[in-house]
Design an enzyme around this catalytic site. Structure first.
Site, PDB file in Angstrom:
ATOM      1  N   GLU A 111       0.832  -1.196   0.000  1.00  0.00           N
ATOM      2  CA  GLU A 111       0.000   0.000   0.000  1.00  0.00           C
ATOM      3  C   GLU A 111       0.867   1.246   0.000  1.00  0.00           C
ATOM      4  O   GLU A 111       1.946   1.258   0.604  1.00  0.00           O
ATOM      5  CB  GLU A 111      -0.919  -0.021   1.228  1.00  0.00           C
ATOM      6  N   ASP A 113       0.070   5.397   0.678  1.00  0.00           N
ATOM      7  CA  ASP A 113      -1.045   6.197   1.188  1.00  0.00           C
ATOM      8  C   ASP A 113      -0.785   7.687   1.236  1.00  0.00           C
ATOM      9  O   ASP A 113       0.271   8.127   1.714  1.00  0.00           O
ATOM     10  CB  ASP A 113      -1.380   5.793   2.635  1.00  0.00           C
ATOM     11  N   GLU A 115      -3.160  10.296   3.303  1.00  0.00           N
ATOM     12  CA  GLU A 115      -4.337  10.454   4.146  1.00  0.00           C
ATOM     13  C   GLU A 115      -4.365  11.885   4.672  1.00  0.00           C
ATOM     14  O   GLU A 115      -3.367  12.379   5.195  1.00  0.00           O
ATOM     15  CB  GLU A 115      -4.325   9.469   5.310  1.00  0.00           C
TER      16      GLU A 115
END
Length: 299
Positions: A111, A113, A115
Site C-alpha cells: 500500500e 497512502d 491520508e
C-alpha cells in the site's frame, strides 16, 4: 507561508506527461465518464458529479462513508488527482488517496497512502503518508501544508517506480521513499496496485490521537475531486515487468529515479518547515532505525 511549486518541476512533469500521452502504448490517462474507469463503494446519494461530470463529490455522514476504486490495477507510474478537502469542523474525518494491492485491504497487502486528517475549525489539516509491504506498515510521516486545502483544488501525486516512491503536493516533493534493493526489503515493487479514494470516519485516531470526535452537526462532509491522471503501466496477467529502457515509460527513466536539482531545493524547504512527524526519528517507537531510514532522499 505561501510558495508556488517549482517551475522546473512543472516543466519536467508537464513535458513527461505529454510525451507519455503520445508515445506510450501502456500509459493510460483517465478521462471521460466515471463509470468507464472506476467503481464506487457507497450509496448513490453519497457520490455525485458536477453537471459536466468533471468534478466528483464524495460524502460522509452518519449513514455512510464513500469511496471509489479503479477497475484496473497498475505497476509503476504517475498517479495524480486534484482534491479540495472538507472545510469547517472536520475533526475525525479522513479523506484518502491511496494505492493498494488488494481490493479488500488484506493482511498481506502492499500500500502507498496519502491520508488527509481533518481538524477543528481554524486548525490546520495534517497530511499523513505511509508505505506498506506484505501487510506491514508503520512508515508514517506527517506534514503541514503551506496553504489552506479546503479553499481550492490542489494537486496530490504519487510517483512509483522500481527506484523510489515520491509524494508530491502541487508538484513539490514532500516525501521520498527509496529502494536500496539488496539492503532494503521494505519496498513495494512486485505486486500491481489498484488506486482508491475515500472519505470516512476515523475519529478513533485521526485528530489528536482520537481525542477529537466527529461533530455530526457539521455533516454532511464533502470532499471534491477532479482531473484524475493515471499515467501508468496497466497490469494484465501475465504482463511485462513495466520497466523499460526506452522513453515510452518516462516515469521509470533515469530522470525519474532521482529528484532534480530544483526539486531537491523544494524538498529541503519542506523538510525544514512542514514535517510534523517522521517515523525514522522516533526512537521510542523504533529502537532500531529501519533500514530504509539510512538512505538519502537526495541521492
Amino acid at each position: 507561508m505561501e510558495r508556488n511549486a517549482s517551475s522546473m518541476a512543472d516543466l519536467f512533469f508537464t513535458a513527461a506527461l505529454m510525451a507519455a500521452l503520445f508515445s506510450s502504448s501502456h500509459a493510460e490517462l483517465i478521462k471521460g465518464a466515471f463509470e468507464n474507469n472506476f467503481s464506487k463503494s457507497c450509496p448513490g446519494t453519497h457520490f455525485k458529479t458536477s453537471q459536466d461530470g468533471q468534478i466528483w463529490y464524495l460524502t460522509l455522514d452518519q449513514i455512510s462513508d464513500c469511496g471509489f476504486i479503479t477497475k484496473q490495477s497498475y505497476r509503476f507510474g504517475w498517479f495524480s488527482t486534484k482534491l479540495k478537502l472538507v472545510g469547517g469542523d472536520s475533526a475525525g474525518v479522513v479523506t484518502a488517496f491511496y494505492m493498494c494491492s488488494e481490493v479488500e485491504a488484506g493482511p498481506l497487502r502492499d500500500e502507498i497512502d496519502f491520508e488527509f486528517l481533518g481538524n477543528r475549525t481554524g486548525q490546520p489539516y495534517l497530511i499523513q503518508t505511509n508505505v506498506y509491504n506484505n501487510g506491514s506498515g508503520g512508515r508514517e510521516m506527517r506534514h503541514l501544508l503551506w496553504f489552506d486545502p479546503t479553499q481550492d483544488f490542489h494537486t496530490y501525486s504519487i510517483l512509483w517506480n522500481s527506484h523510489q516512491i515520491v509524494f508530491f503536493v502541487d508538484k513539490v516533493p514532500i516525501r521520498v521513499y527509496k529502494n536500496a534493493n539488496h539492503t532494503n526489503n521494505f519496498f513495494p515493487a512486485e505486486r500491481p496496485m489498484y488506486v482508491f479514494s475515500s472519505i470516512w470516519n476515523a475519529d478513533n485516531w485521526a485528530t489528536r490521537g482520537g481525542l477529537d470526535k466527529i461533530n455530526w452537526t457539521s455533516a454532511p462532509f464533502i470532499a471534491s475531486y477532479k482531473d484524475f491522471i493515471l499515467d501508468a503501466c496497466q497490469w494484465k496477467d501475465p504482463f511485462p515487468a513495466c520497466v523499460s529502457t526506452t522513453t515510452q515509460h518516462w516515469w521509470d527513466q533515469y530522470n525519474a529515479w532521482h529528484l532534480s536539482s530544483k526539486q531537491k531545493i523544494d524538498y529541503a524547504w519542506v523538510q525544514r518547515n512542514f514535517v510534523v512527524y517522521d517515523y525514522c526519528q522516533d526512537s521510542v517507537r523504533n529502537r532500531y532505525k529501519p533500514q530504509e531510514c539510512w538512505l538519502s532522499a537526495l541521492d
